[in-house]
Design an enzyme around this catalytic site. Structure first.
Site, PDB file in Angstrom:
ATOM      1  N   THR A 146      50.718  47.142  45.256  1.00 42.36           N
ATOM      2  CA  THR A 146      50.094  45.892  44.828  1.00 42.36           C
ATOM      3  C   THR A 146      51.092  45.021  44.064  1.00 42.36           C
ATOM      4  OG1 THR A 146      48.512  45.057  43.190  1.00 42.36           O
ATOM      5  CG2 THR A 146      49.239  47.284  42.870  1.00 42.36           C
ATOM      6  N   ASP A 147      50.822  43.712  44.020  1.00 43.21           N
ATOM      7  CA  ASP A 147      51.649  42.812  43.202  1.00 43.21           C
ATOM      8  C   ASP A 147      51.401  43.031  41.706  1.00 43.21           C
ATOM      9  OD1 ASP A 147      49.098  41.710  43.030  1.00 43.21           O
ATOM     10  OD2 ASP A 147      49.675  39.696  43.663  1.00 43.21           O
ATOM     11  N   GLU A 148      50.309  43.757  41.377  1.00 43.16           N
ATOM     12  CA  GLU A 148      49.962  43.897  39.960  1.00 43.16           C
ATOM     13  C   GLU A 148      50.997  44.726  39.190  1.00 43.16           C
ATOM     14  OE1 GLU A 148      45.823  44.415  39.092  1.00 43.16           O
ATOM     15  OE2 GLU A 148      45.225  43.588  41.024  1.00 43.16           O
ATOM     16  N   TYR A 201      45.272  50.675  35.929  1.00 41.93           N
ATOM     17  CA  TYR A 201      45.391  50.630  37.397  1.00 41.93           C
ATOM     18  C   TYR A 201      46.819  50.303  37.814  1.00 41.93           C
ATOM     19  CZ  TYR A 201      45.370  48.498  42.058  1.00 41.93           C
ATOM     20  OH  TYR A 201      45.686  48.158  43.349  1.00 41.93           O
ATOM     21  N   LYS A 234      49.709  52.590  39.746  1.00 45.37           N
ATOM     22  CA  LYS A 234      50.335  52.191  41.020  1.00 45.37           C
ATOM     23  C   LYS A 234      51.859  52.114  40.847  1.00 45.37           C
ATOM     24  CE  LYS A 234      48.677  51.209  44.436  1.00 45.37           C
ATOM     25  NZ  LYS A 234      48.247  52.009  45.619  1.00 45.37           N
TER      26      LYS A 234
HETATM   27  P1  NAD Z   1      39.187  50.766  47.980  1.00 43.12           P
HETATM   28  O1  NAD Z   1      38.849  51.177  46.593  1.00 43.12           O
HETATM   29  O2  NAD Z   1      38.278  49.861  48.726  1.00 43.12           O
HETATM   30  O3  NAD Z   1      39.375  52.059  48.888  1.00 43.12           O
HETATM   31  C1  NAD Z   1      40.052  53.209  48.454  1.00 43.12           C
HETATM   32  C2  NAD Z   1      39.750  54.342  49.428  1.00 43.12           C
HETATM   33  O4  NAD Z   1      40.464  55.510  48.995  1.00 43.12           O
HETATM   34  C3  NAD Z   1      38.266  54.719  49.477  1.00 43.12           C
HETATM   35  O5  NAD Z   1      37.866  54.911  50.824  1.00 43.12           O
HETATM   36  C4  NAD Z   1      38.210  56.028  48.711  1.00 43.12           C
HETATM   37  O6  NAD Z   1      37.151  56.892  49.163  1.00 43.12           O
HETATM   38  C5  NAD Z   1      39.574  56.617  49.020  1.00 43.12           C
HETATM   39  N1  NAD Z   1      40.011  57.588  48.010  1.00 43.12           N
HETATM   40  C6  NAD Z   1      39.994  57.427  46.657  1.00 43.12           C
HETATM   41  N2  NAD Z   1      40.453  58.546  46.063  1.00 43.12           N
HETATM   42  C7  NAD Z   1      40.799  59.403  47.065  1.00 43.12           C
HETATM   43  C8  NAD Z   1      41.363  60.710  47.085  1.00 43.12           C
HETATM   44  N3  NAD Z   1      41.668  61.378  45.945  1.00 43.12           N
HETATM   45  N4  NAD Z   1      41.584  61.294  48.289  1.00 43.12           N
HETATM   46  C9  NAD Z   1      41.282  60.646  49.437  1.00 43.12           C
HETATM   47  N5  NAD Z   1      40.736  59.418  49.472  1.00 43.12           N
HETATM   48  C10 NAD Z   1      40.502  58.808  48.295  1.00 43.12           C
HETATM   49  O7  NAD Z   1      40.662  50.163  47.877  1.00 43.12           O
HETATM   50  P2  NAD Z   1      41.315  48.987  48.726  1.00 43.12           P
HETATM   51  O8  NAD Z   1      41.006  47.702  48.082  1.00 43.12           O
HETATM   52  O9  NAD Z   1      41.014  49.206  50.158  1.00 43.12           O
HETATM   53  O10 NAD Z   1      42.871  49.278  48.437  1.00 43.12           O
HETATM   54  C11 NAD Z   1      43.619  50.141  49.316  1.00 43.12           C
HETATM   55  C12 NAD Z   1      45.045  50.219  48.794  1.00 43.12           C
HETATM   56  O11 NAD Z   1      45.627  48.922  48.781  1.00 43.12           O
HETATM   57  C13 NAD Z   1      45.161  50.743  47.366  1.00 43.12           C
HETATM   58  O12 NAD Z   1      46.277  51.603  47.300  1.00 43.12           O
HETATM   59  C14 NAD Z   1      45.364  49.501  46.517  1.00 43.12           C
HETATM   60  O13 NAD Z   1      46.113  49.788  45.368  1.00 43.12           O
HETATM   61  C15 NAD Z   1      46.133  48.643  47.489  1.00 43.12           C
HETATM   62  N6  NAD Z   1      45.992  47.174  47.296  1.00 43.12           N
HETATM   63  C16 NAD Z   1      44.755  46.624  47.217  1.00 43.12           C
HETATM   64  C17 NAD Z   1      44.626  45.235  47.091  1.00 43.12           C
HETATM   65  C18 NAD Z   1      43.270  44.571  47.050  1.00 43.12           C
HETATM   66  O14 NAD Z   1      43.204  43.344  46.888  1.00 43.12           O
HETATM   67  N7  NAD Z   1      42.162  45.276  47.220  1.00 43.12           N
HETATM   68  C19 NAD Z   1      45.769  44.435  47.043  1.00 43.12           C
HETATM   69  C20 NAD Z   1      47.024  45.050  47.130  1.00 43.12           C
HETATM   70  C21 NAD Z   1      47.117  46.421  47.274  1.00 43.12           C
HETATM   71  P1  TYD Z   2      39.153  41.524  41.070  1.00 38.46           P
HETATM   72  O1  TYD Z   2      38.459  41.189  42.339  1.00 38.46           O
HETATM   73  O2  TYD Z   2      38.590  42.614  40.215  1.00 38.46           O
HETATM   74  O3  TYD Z   2      40.693  41.795  41.427  1.00 38.46           O
HETATM   75  P2  TYD Z   2      41.971  42.028  40.440  1.00 38.46           P
HETATM   76  O4  TYD Z   2      41.510  42.274  39.067  1.00 38.46           O
HETATM   77  O5  TYD Z   2      42.622  43.237  41.049  1.00 38.46           O
HETATM   78  O6  TYD Z   2      42.806  40.787  40.578  1.00 38.46           O
HETATM   79  O7  TYD Z   2      39.212  40.223  40.182  1.00 38.46           O
HETATM   80  C1  TYD Z   2      39.835  39.050  40.634  1.00 38.46           C
HETATM   81  C2  TYD Z   2      39.873  38.085  39.468  1.00 38.46           C
HETATM   82  O8  TYD Z   2      38.511  37.693  39.166  1.00 38.46           O
HETATM   83  C3  TYD Z   2      40.420  38.701  38.208  1.00 38.46           C
HETATM   84  O9  TYD Z   2      41.164  37.690  37.497  1.00 38.46           O
HETATM   85  C4  TYD Z   2      39.190  39.061  37.396  1.00 38.46           C
HETATM   86  C5  TYD Z   2      38.174  37.999  37.818  1.00 38.46           C
HETATM   87  N1  TYD Z   2      36.768  38.416  37.824  1.00 38.46           N
HETATM   88  C6  TYD Z   2      35.811  37.640  37.181  1.00 38.46           C
HETATM   89  O10 TYD Z   2      36.125  36.583  36.572  1.00 38.46           O
HETATM   90  N2  TYD Z   2      34.507  38.028  37.231  1.00 38.46           N
HETATM   91  C7  TYD Z   2      34.115  39.181  37.879  1.00 38.46           C
HETATM   92  O11 TYD Z   2      32.910  39.527  37.871  1.00 38.46           O
HETATM   93  C8  TYD Z   2      35.111  39.969  38.540  1.00 38.46           C
HETATM   94  C9  TYD Z   2      34.742  41.234  39.256  1.00 38.46           C
HETATM   95  C10 TYD Z   2      36.427  39.542  38.482  1.00 38.46           C
END
Ligand code: NAD
Ligand code: TYD
Length: 372
Positions: free
Chosen positions: A138-140, A164, A168
């Site tokens: 992630t960019d975070e 988080y 990562k």
């Molecule tokens: P998500 O929370 O929707 O899905 C995570 C999945 O991992 C779920 O299906 C969960 O059951 C599975 N999981 C969790 N713990 C596990 C374990 N111990 N063993 C096996 N499976 C397990 O997450 P997401 O949003 O789909 O993110 C996927 C990846 O992409 C993550 O690594 C996250 O850090 C990265 N990422 C997410 C975003 C975003 O905007 N959501 C952006 C950049 C990177």
């Molecule tokens: P989120 O979807 O949780 O992603 P991330 O924290 O990984 O960026 O949140 C996106 C942005 O929205 C973040 O700045 C937090 C804000 N946010 C709210 O303002 N209200 C909400 O209820 C949620 C879930 C997030």
């Protein structure tokens, strides 16, 4: 033909990646390992569950011997690692699961990959198997930006601020170390915020859509001026495809949409889109009678400023120049088309988000698949 092990393939991005890959590379074999935590849902894989090239394993990435047996039995050559705890708010109230899955889980996968792809081959005096370990990050991990700072490049120093992002960052470092120390063939991608179908409704965009449909408050943390760089999830899958097929081993690639939005503006945009849908389609009033503000075209009244998230990062922005130049990456979806598709998807898939929110589908699927 590739044989892929996809961790976390029942989650939001993992499932979208599975759909993307099976559409573009139908001859490839895919094995998904997923622990089906609250965020994992087998319903996300419904469209592919009967495909002969698809196998689902209910399991934990921390189970090293299970992962080793999957790498062996399915002759896996490509591991794409999505599995993680992914919600910042949950990492603030309960970091343990983030340390366990994101750090220990990644470490366990690296040990399994090293054993099967490198050590076992060397013990038999064979060349290590051709392989790739792709880590989805992630960019975070880069921390926070002010309004005027330049966007994150791959050279930006890591400065994670939440449990988080710290977990990562730790996993990114372990992946890097396994390449430099042992020669494991790794790549890492650092992507900005994703949105699209199958997004768990605790995250901002699906939360806003589903709350409007329930006529619930739209919570804005702090002043709502925090900025995120939003990317349609299929464009993330496309970026990972390019990294797998054209990326150089040992490299990190930033993937982003060049699409920065303040949270309050995203919320207002989605509210207007939902209102527009209600205006254009009378059916929606019948299907969602609780959505009184959408029906009355005043969803702005649902916007509610609430206490800020502790340690809330102000701004994320990705500079994807390296990925653009080296791999030819450009997102295919514009924000206006991507967000409109996403709103439509949630309006058309009420049964998906209702069952995700009440957990009922997951209970059923656990009975079907996980008791064996
Ligand atoms: P998500 O929370 O929707 O899905 C995570 C999945 O991992 C779920 O299906 C969960 O059951 C599975 N999981 C969790 N713990 C596990 C374990 N111990 N063993 C096996 N499976 C397990 O997450 P997401 O949003 O789909 O993110 C996927 C990846 O992409 C993550 O690594 C996250 O850090 C990265 N990422 C997410 C975003 C975003 O905007 N959501 C952006 C950049 C990177
Ligand atoms: P989120 O979807 O949780 O992603 P991330 O924290 O990984 O960026 O949140 C996106 C942005 O929205 C973040 O700045 C937090 C804000 N946010 C709210 O303002 N209200 C909400 O209820 C949620 C879930 C997030």
């Amino acid at each position: 033909m590739k044989k892929l092990l996809i961790t976390g393939g029942a989650g939001f991005i993992g499932a979208n990646f599975v759909h993307y890959w099976m559409k573009h590379y139908p001859q490839d074999k895919i094995v998904v390992i997923d622990a089906l935590t609250y965020a994992g849902n087998f319903a996300n894989l419904e469209p592919v569950k009967n495909n002969d090239n698809f196998t689902f394993i209910h399991g934990d990435i921390c189970d090293q011997s299970l992962v080793e047996s999957l790498l062996n039995e399915h002759d896996i050559d490509t591991l794409v690692h999505f599995a993680a705890e992914s919600h910042v708010d949950r990492s603030i109230t309960g970091p343990d699961a983030f340390i366990e899955t994101n750090i220990i889980g990644t470490y366990s996968l690296l040990k399994a990959a090293k054993k099967i792809w490198l050590d076992d081959a060397l013990a038999k005096d064979k060349q290590p198997k051709e392989h790739r370990f792709h880590h989805v990050s992630t960019d975070e991990v880069y921390g926070t930006l002010s309004a005027t700072d330049p966007a994150f490049t791959e050279e930006t120093a890591y400065a994670p601020n939440s449990p988080y992002s710290a977990s990562k960052a730790a996993s990114d470092h372990l992946v890097r170390a396994y390449h430099h120390t042992y020669g494991l063939k790794v790549t890492t991608s650092n992507c900005s915020n994703n949105y699209g179908p199958y997004h768990f409704p605790e995250k901002l965009i699906p939360l806003v859509i589903t709350n409007i449909l329930h006529d619930k408050a739209l919570p804005i943390y702090g002043d709502g001026q925090q900025i995120r760089d939003w990317l349609y999830v299929e464009d993330h899958a496309y970026g990972i495809d390019l990294v797998l097929n054209k990326g150089s081993v040992g490299e990190n690639y930033n993937i982003g949409g060049n699409n920065e939005w303040a949270n309050i503006d995203i919320v207002k945009t989605i509210s207007l889109l939902v209102e527009q849908e209600f205006k254009n389609n009378n059916e929606l009033t019948k299907r969602f009678p609780k959505a009184v503000s959408a029906i009355n075209q005043n969803t702005a009244s649902l916007i509610t400023y609430v206490q800020d998230r502790p340690g809330h990062d102000r701004r994320y922005a990705i500079d994807a120049t390296k990925t653009n130049n080296d791999l030819g990456y450009e997102p295919k979806e514009s924000f206006s088309t991507g967000i409109a598709k996403t709103v439509q998807w949630y309006l058309n898939n009420e049964s998906w988000w209702q069952s995700v929110m009440d957990g009922s589908y997951q209970d059923w699927i656990k009975e079907q698949y996980c008791s064996k």
